[in-house]
Design an enzyme around this catalytic site. Structure first.
Site, PDB file in Angstrom:
ATOM      1  N   ASP A 276       0.830  -1.204   0.000  1.00  0.00           N
ATOM      2  CA  ASP A 276       0.000   0.000   0.000  1.00  0.00           C
ATOM      3  C   ASP A 276       0.865   1.254   0.000  1.00  0.00           C
ATOM      4  OD1 ASP A 276      -2.694   1.337   0.521  1.00  0.00           O
ATOM      5  OD2 ASP A 276      -1.483   2.110   2.164  1.00  0.00           O
ATOM      6  N   GLU A 318       0.920  -0.964  -5.062  1.00  0.00           N
ATOM      7  CA  GLU A 318      -0.153   0.020  -5.176  1.00  0.00           C
ATOM      8  C   GLU A 318       0.524   1.372  -5.327  1.00  0.00           C
ATOM      9  OE1 GLU A 318      -3.252   2.971  -3.838  1.00  0.00           O
ATOM     10  OE2 GLU A 318      -1.610   2.387  -2.559  1.00  0.00           O
TER      11      GLU A 318
HETATM   12  C1  GLC Z   1      -3.805   3.592  -0.583  1.00  0.00           C
HETATM   13  C2  GLC Z   1      -5.182   3.069  -0.296  1.00  0.00           C
HETATM   14  C3  GLC Z   1      -6.049   4.206   0.155  1.00  0.00           C
HETATM   15  C4  GLC Z   1      -5.440   4.803   1.396  1.00  0.00           C
HETATM   16  C5  GLC Z   1      -3.973   5.192   1.178  1.00  0.00           C
HETATM   17  C6  GLC Z   1      -3.261   5.484   2.454  1.00  0.00           C
HETATM   18  O1  GLC Z   1      -3.794   4.497  -1.603  1.00  0.00           O
HETATM   19  O2  GLC Z   1      -5.707   2.454  -1.443  1.00  0.00           O
HETATM   20  O3  GLC Z   1      -7.352   3.768   0.409  1.00  0.00           O
HETATM   21  O4  GLC Z   1      -6.164   5.952   1.753  1.00  0.00           O
HETATM   22  O5  GLC Z   1      -3.244   4.135   0.569  1.00  0.00           O
HETATM   23  O6  GLC Z   1      -2.983   4.304   3.167  1.00  0.00           O
END
Ligand code: GLC
Length: 635
Positions: A276, A318
């Site tokens: 993430d 991500e």
């Molecule tokens: C990623 C997640 C999102 C979250 C962010 C901070 O982008 O998909 O939902 O707010 O990380 O952890």
């Protein structure tokens, strides 16, 4: 072998002496330790860090349950399990899908019946109480949110999923922890070891210097990137919300902690770790503090350690970043194939929505044609919607290449998908309007954004059919792009926006919850023939069935995109040794024409269309119905 790497091997060998699979572990060390070393050496004094990483690898290996060691062996024989045409992903919140982990286990049949081979359960590790960014503010990486179950339940679920042919993805937030995490609490208590886990500043001097070039992720509800904390008597770096404290990855102890956490999650049965907000973990003055080279070196070190201790496990990045930056997450240059195995294709998602609003595929073609090839061992994760908002990441140069202005097109998309734009089919909402930059993002479910909600309200059957076809055309592009397509829970039934979140104070301030509805099991168990939901579900199933017969969708070749003489007719070409696949999409609600020459290198004449599983003859100009999606091979 580097002298220190050899010393690490001797250390590992003595730690695991007598272990039945010790020889395999050492073979993997020999194979991947050079990557581990190189990653560490780019960032740290590697000789000081390697022994600690080796100790974690040995401990994780020793605790690895034997069925997972067996899974390691299977996956080493079939490393492309997430790349091939059978791979279909599903993304769900445990509670919204099935109440709790035991409930998910009871719905495995639903997933296998749909054809799902990969399940991403949204954040389920213990978050801070109250607002927690949908679980992305983790308080404890080693326990499960209590209302969902226990770690033992999670491990049991993983075993059941594995028996059903489904791989499990778990989130790992690397950039930050909750203010309530024990590391943060020790830092607040003044422990110097843990203060150094975070980025803490006595006064505003350095934060202000960073702020000069830092964007804001949540300008509306968490402006700025630093938060004053009384207990720390300092400013702590908080890219996201003020209760999400950024970790200091310049401190190698943080890396060692995360190798240990990854090993722990791997040993519960996780098959894929979703990294993430990975883009943010390294900070550099004078930059936007995203996508820094050290991010990739650190990922390489984590990846190599994982390959040694739990080789069944892959990484998914991500990184919702621009087209020029995202490829590096799958590995470029010396990192090629050595970092994440999967990465979200954010640009494809944005471009599909853009093309549908504009009824024009030229910008999509300009943007996607600029992507370099990805390493053959990696894959895009393709998607139409996820739990997050849509940021209108349209590159100014791409827009310029088709004669459009980037800013105007981004504004158009924000207005179009909020439904404000005259004649728009969409029903969404603005997210995080930033008055400083004019930037606005969009919330809404796939069906609501594609026009299904508006059409239902209009009561007009023809408008509804068109909206369903539009949604399916979009999903066909996601399924036909190659790589791992992800279905966001409920999209397979056309779930609409849900305002229910407004009643929960911990959610009400964040309208991303409008596109996170609960699963509608009534509809699933009693689908009404001919209803909107039943039609969408049947069409999604057709896409999954069609995929299974198309080895050309394996992620290891890339998709060439172009439009025909008509900008509303988009063509994807996948030239694969197993046979060429040509995909044709009508991006508009009017009938268009496709010519045999548009389908090259397929010869004109009789072709197999895989989604409808029919044979078509295309030997002259042929009508392409509204929102048609055709996947063609020679018959
Ligand atoms: C990623 C997640 C999102 C979250 C962010 C901070 O982008 O998909 O939902 O707010 O990380 O952890």
């Amino acid at each position: 072998m580097h002298e220190e790497v050899a010393r690490g091997r001797a250390r590992l060998a003595s730690l695991i002496a007598g272990d039945a699979d010790g020889h395999d572990l050492l073979m993997r060390y020999d194979r991947w330790a050079p990557d581990l070393w190189a990653g560490l050496a780019e960032v740290y004094a590697a000789a000081d860090v390697l022994p600690a990483v080796v100790d974690v690898i040995a401990a994780v290996h020793q605790q690895r349950p034997s069925p997972l060691r067996e899974r390691d062996r299977e996956r080493l024989l079939r490393p492309d399990w997430f790349q091939d045409e059978h791979a279909v992903g599903y993304v769900a919140y445990t509670d919204l899908f099935a109440g709790d982990l035991a409930g998910v286990a009871q719905h495995i049949d639903y997933l296998t019946d749909l054809g799902v081979t990969y399940l991403h359960l949204m954040p389920l590790l213990t978050p801070r109480p109250g607002a927690n960014d949908g679980g992305y503010a983790v308080m404890d990486y080693r326990s499960v949110r209590s209302d969902l179950g226990t770690m033992a339940d999670l491990a049991a679920l993983a075993r059941s999923l594995h028996s059903a042919g489904i791989s499990l993805t778990l989130d790992l937030v690397l950039n930050h922890v909750a203010r309530e995490h024990v590391w943060a609490q020790k830092a607040q208590g003044g422990d110097p070891k843990y203060r150094d886990y975070f980025r803490i500043f006595d006064d505003r001097t350095v934060p202000d210097e960073y702020e000069a070039t830092l964007p804001e992720v949540f300008p509306a509800f968490a402006p700025g990137n630093f938060t004053w904390d009384e207990d720390l008597s300092g400013w702590v770096w908080t890219t996201f919300n003020e209760w999400q404290w950024d970790l200091n990855w310049a401190n190698p102890d943080v890396l060692v902690e995360f190798v240990d956490i990854i090993g722990f999650l791997a040993n519960q049965g996780a098959d894929c770790i979703r990294l993430d907000a990975i883009a943010f973990i390294w900070k550099r003055m004078g930059t936007n503090c995203q996508n820094q080279p050290e991010v990739h070196a650190l990922t390489q070190a984590l990846r190599a350690a994982t390959r040694i201790m739990s080789p069944a496990v892959v990484f998914k990045a991500e990184a919702i970043v621009g087209p020029q930056d995202v490829i590096a997450y799958l590995g470029q240059g010396s990192h090629a194939g050595r970092v994440s195995d999967l990465a979200y294709h954010n640009s494809l998602m944005v471009q599909i929505w853009s093309a549908l609003a504009a009824r024009d595929g030229r910008l999509l073609v300009a943007a996607l044609s600029r992507f370099d090839a990805i390493p053959a061992t990696t894959s895009w994760a393709t998607y139409l919607r996820c739990h997050d908002d849509i940021g209108w990441a349209i590159d100014d140069a791409d827009a310029g290449a088709v004669g459009w202005d980037g800013f105007s097109h981004r504004s158009f998309l924000a207005e179009f998908y909020s439904g404000e734009f005259e004649g728009s089919f969409a029903a969404g909402a603005h997210f995080q309007s930033n008055p400083l930059t004019g930037d606005r993002r969009t919330s809404g479910t796939a069906a609501s954004l594609a026009g299904v909600e508006t059409a239902l309200h209009s009561g007009d059957a023809a408008t509804l059919s068109t909206a369903i076809e539009r949604l399916i055309c979009a999903y066909a592009m996601v399924f036909g792009f190659g790589g791992l397509p992800l279905i966001y829970m409920g999209d397979e039934w056309g779930l609409l926006n849900d305002e229910g979140y407004l009643a929960d104070p911990a959610k009400a301030g964040d309208n991303r919850w409008m596109h996170r509805p609960a699963m509608d099991w009534d509809t699933v168990s009693h689908p009404v023939i001919g209803s909107m939901s039943a039609r969408i579900n049947a069409a999604v199933r057709d896409l999954i069935r069609a995929r299974h017969h198309l080895p050309a969708l394996h992620a290891n070749v890339s998709t060439e995109c172009r439009v025909t003489d008509d900008p509303a007719v988009l063509v994807f070409r996948r030239r694969h040794p197993a046979g060429t696949l040509i995909e044709v999409y009508n991006l508009s609600e009017s009938t268009r024409v496709v010519w045999p020459g548009d389908l090259a290198p397929l010869a004109s004449g009789s072709l197999h269309e895989h989604i409808s599983d029919t044979t078509m003859v295309i030997d002259g100009p042929t009508q392409l119905p509204p929102y048609a999606a055709w996947w063609l091979t020679s018959a």
